[in-house]
Design a protein around this motif. Sequence first.
Motif, PDB file in Angstrom:
ATOM      1  N   GLY A  78      -2.754 -20.837  48.698  1.00  0.00           N
ATOM      2  CA  GLY A  78      -3.126 -20.109  49.913  1.00  0.00           C
ATOM      3  C   GLY A  78      -2.869 -18.620  49.800  1.00  0.00           C
ATOM      4  N   PHE A  79      -3.274 -18.036  48.694  1.00  0.00           N
ATOM      5  CA  PHE A  79      -3.116 -16.602  48.459  1.00  0.00           C
ATOM      6  C   PHE A  79      -4.482 -15.953  48.607  1.00  0.00           C
ATOM      7  CE2 PHE A  79      -2.499 -12.965  45.433  1.00  0.00           C
ATOM      8  CZ  PHE A  79      -1.530 -12.312  46.170  1.00  0.00           C
ATOM      9  N   TYR A  80      -4.609 -15.049  49.576  1.00  0.00           N
ATOM     10  CA  TYR A  80      -5.895 -14.472  49.943  1.00  0.00           C
ATOM     11  C   TYR A  80      -6.896 -15.582  50.292  1.00  0.00           C
ATOM     12  CZ  TYR A  80      -4.254  -9.901  48.434  1.00  0.00           C
ATOM     13  OH  TYR A  80      -3.543  -8.735  48.296  1.00  0.00           O
ATOM     14  N   THR A  81      -6.433 -16.497  51.100  1.00  0.00           N
ATOM     15  CA  THR A  81      -7.177 -17.713  51.436  1.00  0.00           C
ATOM     16  C   THR A  81      -8.598 -17.433  51.896  1.00  0.00           C
ATOM     17  OG1 THR A  81      -5.093 -18.762  52.067  1.00  0.00           O
ATOM     18  CG2 THR A  81      -7.125 -19.799  52.854  1.00  0.00           C
ATOM     19  N   GLU A  82      -8.762 -16.491  52.794  1.00  0.00           N
ATOM     20  CA  GLU A  82     -10.089 -16.263  53.368  1.00  0.00           C
ATOM     21  C   GLU A  82     -11.076 -15.712  52.345  1.00  0.00           C
ATOM     22  OE1 GLU A  82      -8.357 -13.939  56.439  1.00  0.00           O
ATOM     23  OE2 GLU A  82      -8.837 -15.437  57.974  1.00  0.00           O
ATOM     24  N   LEU A 103     -13.842 -20.289  57.452  1.00  0.00           N
ATOM     25  CA  LEU A 103     -13.944 -20.166  58.906  1.00  0.00           C
ATOM     26  C   LEU A 103     -12.610 -20.410  59.604  1.00  0.00           C
ATOM     27  CD1 LEU A 103     -17.375 -21.923  59.513  1.00  0.00           C
ATOM     28  CD2 LEU A 103     -16.885 -19.462  59.607  1.00  0.00           C
ATOM     29  N   HIS A 104     -11.835 -21.336  59.075  1.00  0.00           N
ATOM     30  CA  HIS A 104     -10.527 -21.603  59.684  1.00  0.00           C
ATOM     31  C   HIS A 104      -9.550 -20.481  59.396  1.00  0.00           C
ATOM     32  CE1 HIS A 104      -6.473 -23.177  60.197  1.00  0.00           C
ATOM     33  NE2 HIS A 104      -7.006 -23.846  61.194  1.00  0.00           N
ATOM     34  N   GLY A 105      -9.588 -19.972  58.189  1.00  0.00           N
ATOM     35  CA  GLY A 105      -8.667 -18.906  57.799  1.00  0.00           C
ATOM     36  C   GLY A 105      -7.342 -19.463  57.327  1.00  0.00           C
ATOM     37  N   VAL A 106      -6.318 -18.684  57.491  1.00  0.00           N
ATOM     38  CA  VAL A 106      -4.990 -19.019  57.001  1.00  0.00           C
ATOM     39  C   VAL A 106      -4.428 -20.192  57.795  1.00  0.00           C
ATOM     40  CG1 VAL A 106      -2.633 -18.128  56.746  1.00  0.00           C
ATOM     41  CG2 VAL A 106      -4.590 -16.643  56.269  1.00  0.00           C
ATOM     42  N   ASP A 107      -3.979 -21.238  57.073  1.00  0.00           N
ATOM     43  CA  ASP A 107      -3.326 -22.353  57.757  1.00  0.00           C
ATOM     44  C   ASP A 107      -1.810 -22.200  57.644  1.00  0.00           C
ATOM     45  OD1 ASP A 107      -2.303 -24.055  55.411  1.00  0.00           O
ATOM     46  OD2 ASP A 107      -4.440 -24.003  54.942  1.00  0.00           O
ATOM     47  N   ASP A 108      -1.091 -23.092  58.277  1.00  0.00           N
ATOM     48  CA  ASP A 108       0.372 -22.991  58.340  1.00  0.00           C
ATOM     49  C   ASP A 108       1.053 -23.165  56.989  1.00  0.00           C
ATOM     50  OD1 ASP A 108       0.160 -22.617  61.045  1.00  0.00           O
ATOM     51  OD2 ASP A 108       0.737 -24.656  61.587  1.00  0.00           O
ATOM     52  N   TYR A 109       0.355 -23.698  56.011  1.00  0.00           N
ATOM     53  CA  TYR A 109       0.979 -24.040  54.737  1.00  0.00           C
ATOM     54  C   TYR A 109       0.484 -23.171  53.586  1.00  0.00           C
ATOM     55  CZ  TYR A 109       2.139 -27.768  57.839  1.00  0.00           C
ATOM     56  OH  TYR A 109       2.585 -28.458  58.928  1.00  0.00           O
ATOM     57  N   THR A 110       0.129 -21.939  53.876  1.00  0.00           N
ATOM     58  CA  THR A 110      -0.348 -21.024  52.844  1.00  0.00           C
ATOM     59  C   THR A 110       0.712 -19.981  52.510  1.00  0.00           C
ATOM     60  OG1 THR A 110      -1.312 -19.535  54.479  1.00  0.00           O
ATOM     61  CG2 THR A 110      -2.764 -21.235  53.559  1.00  0.00           C
ATOM     62  N   LEU A 111       0.596 -19.425  51.340  1.00  0.00           N
ATOM     63  CA  LEU A 111       1.434 -18.298  50.960  1.00  0.00           C
ATOM     64  C   LEU A 111       1.130 -17.106  51.867  1.00  0.00           C
ATOM     65  CD1 LEU A 111       3.526 -17.135  49.008  1.00  0.00           C
ATOM     66  CD2 LEU A 111       1.647 -16.593  47.448  1.00  0.00           C
ATOM     67  N   ASN A 157       0.390 -17.129  55.015  1.00  0.00           N
ATOM     68  CA  ASN A 157       1.125 -17.320  56.266  1.00  0.00           C
ATOM     69  C   ASN A 157       2.600 -16.985  56.073  1.00  0.00           C
ATOM     70  OD1 ASN A 157       1.397 -18.180  59.024  1.00  0.00           O
ATOM     71  ND2 ASN A 157       2.258 -20.092  58.271  1.00  0.00           N
ATOM     72  N   HIS A 158       3.167 -17.438  54.967  1.00  0.00           N
ATOM     73  CA  HIS A 158       4.577 -17.167  54.671  1.00  0.00           C
ATOM     74  C   HIS A 158       4.824 -15.661  54.514  1.00  0.00           C
ATOM     75  CE1 HIS A 158       8.585 -17.739  53.062  1.00  0.00           C
ATOM     76  NE2 HIS A 158       8.252 -17.009  52.016  1.00  0.00           N
ATOM     77  N   LEU A 159       3.948 -14.993  53.780  1.00  0.00           N
ATOM     78  CA  LEU A 159       4.110 -13.551  53.573  1.00  0.00           C
ATOM     79  C   LEU A 159       3.925 -12.777  54.873  1.00  0.00           C
ATOM     80  CD1 LEU A 159       2.245 -13.145  50.176  1.00  0.00           C
ATOM     81  CD2 LEU A 159       4.715 -13.123  50.569  1.00  0.00           C
ATOM     82  N   GLU A 160       2.994 -13.226  55.710  1.00  0.00           N
ATOM     83  CA  GLU A 160       2.760 -12.569  56.993  1.00  0.00           C
ATOM     84  C   GLU A 160       3.990 -12.686  57.897  1.00  0.00           C
ATOM     85  OE1 GLU A 160       0.065 -13.660  60.745  1.00  0.00           O
ATOM     86  OE2 GLU A 160      -1.111 -13.174  58.938  1.00  0.00           O
ATOM     87  N   LYS A 161       4.634 -13.843  57.882  1.00  0.00           N
ATOM     88  CA  LYS A 161       5.841 -14.031  58.683  1.00  0.00           C
ATOM     89  C   LYS A 161       6.975 -13.146  58.208  1.00  0.00           C
ATOM     90  CE  LYS A 161       5.082 -18.761  60.244  1.00  0.00           C
ATOM     91  NZ  LYS A 161       5.520 -20.161  60.136  1.00  0.00           N
ATOM     92  N   ARG A 162       7.098 -12.968  56.889  1.00  0.00           N
ATOM     93  CA  ARG A 162       8.173 -12.146  56.334  1.00  0.00           C
ATOM     94  C   ARG A 162       7.975 -10.667  56.663  1.00  0.00           C
ATOM     95  NH1 ARG A 162       9.885 -13.118  50.477  1.00  0.00           N
ATOM     96  NH2 ARG A 162      11.786 -12.222  51.285  1.00  0.00           N
ATOM     97  N   THR A 163       6.729 -10.220  56.672  1.00  0.00           N
ATOM     98  CA  THR A 163       6.486  -8.796  56.935  1.00  0.00           C
ATOM     99  C   THR A 163       6.559  -8.461  58.411  1.00  0.00           C
ATOM    100  OG1 THR A 163       4.090  -9.136  56.972  1.00  0.00           O
ATOM    101  CG2 THR A 163       5.072  -8.479  54.872  1.00  0.00           C
ATOM    102  N   SER A 164       6.377  -9.470  59.275  1.00  0.00           N
ATOM    103  CA  SER A 164       6.406  -9.192  60.715  1.00  0.00           C
ATOM    104  C   SER A 164       7.809  -9.287  61.292  1.00  0.00           C
ATOM    105  CB  SER A 164       5.464 -10.146  61.465  1.00  0.00           C
ATOM    106  OG  SER A 164       5.921 -11.478  61.333  1.00  0.00           O
ATOM    107  N   VAL A 165       8.776  -9.720  60.497  1.00  0.00           N
ATOM    108  CA  VAL A 165      10.159  -9.851  60.990  1.00  0.00           C
ATOM    109  C   VAL A 165      10.887  -8.544  60.890  1.00  0.00           C
ATOM    110  CG1 VAL A 165      12.367 -10.972  60.549  1.00  0.00           C
ATOM    111  CG2 VAL A 165      10.280 -12.289  60.471  1.00  0.00           C
TER     112      VAL A 165
END
Length: 141
Positions: A81-85, A123-131, A133-141
């Motif tokens: 899930g790296f650059y998923t879209e 169309l769905h984009g990033v799901d909960d189990y992608t890298l 998503n994990h990286l986005e959570k780390r940068t928003s904290v």
Amino acid sequence: MIFMIINHNIRTKMQIFAPAVVRIGLALVVLWFGSQQLLDAEAWTGLIPEIVTNLSGLEASQVVLFNGVFEIIFGLCLLVGFYTEIISLFLALHMMVITFTVGYNDVGVRDFGLSMAAISTFLHGVDDYTLDNHLEKRTSV
């Protein structure tokens, strides 16, 4: 009646996994095909239309190897899930080109189905189990 309620509740809870299942399943199929092309390129050269070799100036075995490397790299990115879209969009386009190039046959129909799975992932984009998503959570904290 109770079975339907339980079944509905379980199904509702499991729906969160659907995008990841499609993404990972597609990635594993792409990785399998990519690895097979790298392991035995000559076995795949018969699937390369003459127009591809004429336009590219490459031999069929070179096209197969290039395609195999592309599918391994993009399959690995999709798997984690790296650059998923963007990866799923490129894979959808890649599969559509193959579909239209090989035409209406077993390979074309298979690749049409894979392209639809890739479009669904895009169309769905990033799901909960992608890298992603994990990286986005780390940068928003």
